[in-house]
Design an enzyme around this catalytic site. Structure first.
Site, PDB file in Angstrom:
ATOM      1  NE  ARG A 106      -1.959  -1.713   3.578  1.00 40.73           N
ATOM      2  CZ  ARG A 106      -2.387  -1.896   4.828  1.00 40.73           C
ATOM      3  NH1 ARG A 106      -3.612  -1.522   5.166  1.00 40.73           N
ATOM      4  NH2 ARG A 106      -1.596  -2.432   5.738  1.00 40.73           N
ATOM      5  CE  LYS A 145       0.812  -2.170   9.505  1.00 39.64           C
ATOM      6  NZ  LYS A 145      -0.392  -2.447  10.347  1.00 39.64           N
ATOM      7  CE1 TYR A 159      -5.638   2.445  10.345  1.00 37.28           C
ATOM      8  CE2 TYR A 159      -4.544   1.952   8.270  1.00 37.28           C
ATOM      9  CZ  TYR A 159      -5.705   2.167   8.998  1.00 37.28           C
ATOM     10  OH  TYR A 159      -6.927   2.111   8.362  1.00 37.28           O
ATOM     11  CG  HIS A 196      -2.149  -0.689  15.198  1.00 31.99           C
ATOM     12  ND1 HIS A 196      -3.493  -0.777  15.468  1.00 31.99           N
ATOM     13  CD2 HIS A 196      -2.042  -0.606  13.842  1.00 31.99           C
ATOM     14  CE1 HIS A 196      -4.186  -0.762  14.332  1.00 31.99           C
ATOM     15  NE2 HIS A 196      -3.335  -0.656  13.335  1.00 31.99           N
ATOM     16  CD  GLU A 212      -3.885   3.192  15.432  1.00 29.26           C
ATOM     17  OE1 GLU A 212      -3.003   3.127  16.300  1.00 29.26           O
ATOM     18  OE2 GLU A 212      -3.658   3.594  14.266  1.00 29.26           O
ATOM     19  CG  ASP A 237     -20.063  -8.419  20.308  1.00 24.84           C
ATOM     20  OD1 ASP A 237     -19.213  -8.107  19.443  1.00 24.84           O
ATOM     21  OD2 ASP A 237     -20.347  -7.688  21.272  1.00 24.84           O
ATOM     22  CB  VAL A 256      -8.601  -9.878  12.362  1.00 26.35           C
ATOM     23  CG1 VAL A 256      -8.591  -8.613  11.502  1.00 26.35           C
ATOM     24  CG2 VAL A 256      -9.030 -11.059  11.499  1.00 26.35           C
ATOM     25  CG  ASP A 274      -2.120  -4.395  12.954  1.00 24.86           C
ATOM     26  OD1 ASP A 274      -0.930  -4.724  12.828  1.00 24.86           O
ATOM     27  OD2 ASP A 274      -2.847  -4.095  12.003  1.00 24.86           O
ATOM     28  CB  ALA A 303       1.051  -7.591  11.745  1.00 27.87           C
TER      29      ALA A 303
END
Length: 371
Positions: free
Chosen positions: A15, A75, A94, A96, A118, A198, A267, A270, A299
């Site tokens: 990306r 990233k 991002y 994290h 995020e 959930d 998922v 991260d 990741a």
């Protein structure tokens, strides 16, 4: 403002922070855009396309980090990139940070101002800059997990949709948010026996109404999670606590109750992962086995579908980039409290409460940082 976009250097990260169209929007607004040569090649966007939109193409990341006021990435900055950040420079990407003390320490030491995609919130709730990548990752989790279930990949040898006369595979999705919803769409679409778990009854009602008989819902109590995991061919970890480390919902002890060759797809990796046995992997080496259970913990999953991911990401990150460039980051945040929630590090201090709490920093309140 001079805005720089370097080539991503994380493993198999194709990306790019700015598409040619996004670069052109910034140029048309009166800003300079510097692109590193080849930065867009992974999405089929070449240097000439950026030049045509008014961007300047330079050879190295060093030039961008040395000369640009704001760095736009996808990233989190890798160690070599963090070493080039400087006091007062803006980083928009991002991050994290909660599960990454080394990165946090080096961003603090650099003196830069780091804005995390995020944790930016939206006027209708949610995390709009995270949403498109969560959609991609949720859908990819089922593709990746289905591949890992193949016997040649170490899995149980189960076809998720089954065939006439043979039961389909069972997929358990823990978390009914954006990732879980999109994973369920793919899983149910393939014909798998899909269960969405959930803790929020409102979420369960929403997904239950949407999927009707194509998927079932279950309250994510500890006992129910243990039972569902034991029955699953694939478990998708799709739990997010904004800005904080993910909770560990599947313990190592639970692996012994699972079917040998079952697959865990994390998922949430991260943010540290929601399985006790999770550790980050790469697209080059995506899986490993613990106690006969295959773990897929890449990741940067959306990096594999880089063109789709980049354009989806730019749709939501560009408006804030324009606002920051046009007004300056402080005024942009004073007039947009949702953007202000993206501030994670400023001038040697951690400003995001969950990160400060997780890693033991004294928090600088965001309001004070932008005052």
């Amino acid at each position: 403002m001079r805005i720089g976009c370097p080539t991503e250097i994380k493993n198999r990260e194709y990306r790019v922070g700015l598409t040619p169209e996004s670069a052109g929007e910034l140029v048309n607004a009166g800003h300079e855009v510097w692109m590193q040569a080849g930065a867009g090649a992974g999405i089929g966007a070449y240097d000439a396309q950026y030049r045509d939109r008014g961007a300047k193409v330079v050879d190295t990341a060093e030039e961008i980090f040395a000369e640009c006021e704001m760095i736009v990435k996808v990233k989190e900055p890798q160690a070599s990139e963090r070493a080039m950040l400087r006091e007062g420079q803006l980083l928009y990407t991002y991050l994290h940070l909660a599960p990454d003390p080394d990165q946090t320490h080096e961003l603090v030491e650099s003196g830069c101002t780091a804005i995390a995609y995020e944790t930016v919130t939206g006027p209708r709730g949610g995390l709009p800059l995270l949403t498109p990548m969560s959609q991609v990752a949720g859908r990819m989790s089922i593709q990746a997990g289905a591949h890992a279930l193949e016997k040649a990949q170490g899995g149980r040898g189960v076809l998720l949709g089954g065939v006439p006369g043979v039961m389909p595979g069972k997929v358990v999705i823990i978390g009914g948010g954006v990732v879980g919803f999109n994973a369920a769409q793919m899983s149910a679409g393939l014909g798998a026996d899909t269960v969405i778990m959930d803790l929020d009854p409102t979420v369960l009602e929403k997904v239950g109404t949407h999927f009707e008989a194509r998927a079932s819902t279950r309250f994510a109590s500890k006992a129910n999670v243990e039972e569902a995991v034991a029955e699953a061919d694939m478990v998708v970890g799709a739990v997010l606590v904004p800005g904080a480390a993910a909770p560990k919902l599947v313990s190592r002890a639970m692996l012994s109750t699972m079917k040998p060759g079952a697959v865990l797809v994390d998922v949430a990796i991260d943010q540290g992962g929601c399985f006790e046995t999770s550790k980050a992997t790469t697209h080059d080496d995506p899986t490993y086995v613990v106690d006969d259970i295959v773990h897929y913990c890449v990741a940067n999953m959306p990096g594999a579908v880089s063109r789709t991911s980049t354009y989806a990401l730019n749709n939501v990150t560009l408006p804030h980039a324009l606002r920051i460039a046009n007004l300056g980051w402080k005024e942009a945040m004073r007039t947009d409290p949702h953007l202000a929630q993206g501030l994670n590090v400023h001038a040697g201090r951690v400003t995001y409460p969950a990160v400060a709490r997780e890693l033991g920093y004294d928090e600088l309140p965001i309001g004070q940082a932008i005052a």
